[in-house]
Design an enzyme around this catalytic site. Structure first.
Site, PDB file in Angstrom:
ATOM      1  N   CYS A  90      -6.238   1.907   8.137  1.00 56.67           N
ATOM      2  CA  CYS A  90      -5.287   2.452   7.172  1.00 56.67           C
ATOM      3  C   CYS A  90      -3.877   2.314   7.749  1.00 56.67           C
ATOM      4  O   CYS A  90      -3.603   2.835   8.839  1.00 56.67           O
ATOM      5  CB  CYS A  90      -5.635   3.919   6.948  1.00 56.67           C
ATOM      6  N   CYS A 114      -1.409  -2.140   2.864  1.00 62.56           N
ATOM      7  CA  CYS A 114      -2.363  -1.062   2.573  1.00 62.56           C
ATOM      8  C   CYS A 114      -3.711  -1.726   2.407  1.00 62.56           C
ATOM      9  O   CYS A 114      -3.828  -2.723   1.671  1.00 62.56           O
ATOM     10  CB  CYS A 114      -1.960  -0.339   1.287  1.00 62.56           C
TER      11      CYS A 114
HETATM   12  N1  DGL Z   1      -5.711   2.330   2.649  1.00 65.37           N
HETATM   13  C1  DGL Z   1      -4.677   3.101   3.207  1.00 65.37           C
HETATM   14  C2  DGL Z   1      -3.548   2.298   3.809  1.00 65.37           C
HETATM   15  O1  DGL Z   1      -3.782   1.222   4.323  1.00 65.37           O
HETATM   16  C3  DGL Z   1      -4.303   4.393   2.524  1.00 65.37           C
HETATM   17  C4  DGL Z   1      -4.032   4.380   1.078  1.00 65.37           C
HETATM   18  C5  DGL Z   1      -3.806   5.781   0.565  1.00 65.37           C
HETATM   19  O2  DGL Z   1      -4.735   6.583   0.670  1.00 65.37           O
HETATM   20  O3  DGL Z   1      -2.700   6.070   0.094  1.00 65.37           O
HETATM   21  O4  DGL Z   1      -2.415   2.726   3.822  1.00 65.37           O
END
Ligand code: DGL
Length: 234
Positions: free
Chosen positions: A76, A196
């Site tokens: 993430c 993301c």
């Molecule tokens: N998948 C995550 C990222 O790479 C988080 C997305 C989220 O929950 O806002 O930032």
């Protein structure tokens, strides 16, 4: 060589985004022992405060540690850019690998006009600014915070055992059109960084807005780093 009976790799994200990272790790290290924590309940991370994120992610890391994980992959960008330093301090006995916006990759590919699509949390983080300052000498980076996008993707993905199915829908496409349809100088970008892990699911839809640009994400770099750490820990 990596022995699948050895190091347990704990991976987490605010839901399904990190499964794209798990997929890449499995391709890079067949037989890797992975425990995935899908924190769907706290999605989206990108609109939470750093304090809140640290509270949430430290509980997840503790839980993965109790299950035997020695290597933690923060799949993430939001949690990495905001919390990895603090998590390393809280858990000095674990090895952390984070996921950062792949701006460096875009610069290495000689791209000069880079669009970073990321959550509001990633866009405003100090770490993202550092990455831009250290990686880009003669490239320009435009930051595009994409509130709600990760949550819409989260709701469009169904996980059924080992199967991860993305189901496109109108709400998601409308959000994408709102974010990208009237973006200034859209046809001048030569790189789009998907900052993301959730956005990887909709890469083909994002690509339609930037037919001239190369797309980048951090998953392969993370998987290669996991392979290095796991091999060194044997
Ligand atoms: N998948 C995550 C990222 O790479 C988080 C997305 C989220 O929950 O806002 O930032």
């Amino acid at each position: 060589m990596y022995d699948m009976k050895d190091t347990i790799v704990g991976v987490f994200d605010s839901g399904v985004g990190g499964l794209t990272t798990v997929d890449t790790i499995r391709t890079e290290i067949p037989g890797a022992q992975i425990i995935y924590h899908n924190d769907h309940i706290h999605c989206p991370y990108g609109e939470r405060s750093k304090t809140e994120l640290l509270r949430i992610t430290s509980k997840i890391v503790q839980n993965l540690k109790e299950q035997g994980a020695e290597v933690i992959v923060i799949a993430c960008n939001t949690a990495t850019t905001q919390c990895i330093h603090e998590l390393r301090k809280l858990f000095p006995d674990l090895s952390f690998i984070g996921t950062e916006p792949a701006i460096k990759l875009a610069c290495e590919a000689k791209c000069k006009n880079i669009l970073l699509m990321a959550t509001p949390g990633t866009v405003k983080s100090v770490r993202t600014k550092e990455i831009i300052t250290t990686c880009t000498k003669d490239a320009k980076v435009t930051l595009l915070p994409c509130p709600v996008l990760a949550k819409l993707i989260e709701d469009a993905v169904v996980v059924n055992g080992d199967k991860v199915i993305f189901q496109n829908n109108d709400m998601l496409q409308t959000r994408l059109a709102d974010l990208l349809g009237s973006l200034a100088d859209r046809d001048t970008f030569d790189a789009v960084v998907l900052g993301c892990t959730h956005y990887v699911y909709i890469e083909s839809y994002i690509r339609k807005y930037f037919p001239q640009a190369e797309m980048f994400n951090g998953n392969l770099g993370v998987a290669k780093q996991v392979a290095r750490v796991v091999n060194n820990s044997l």
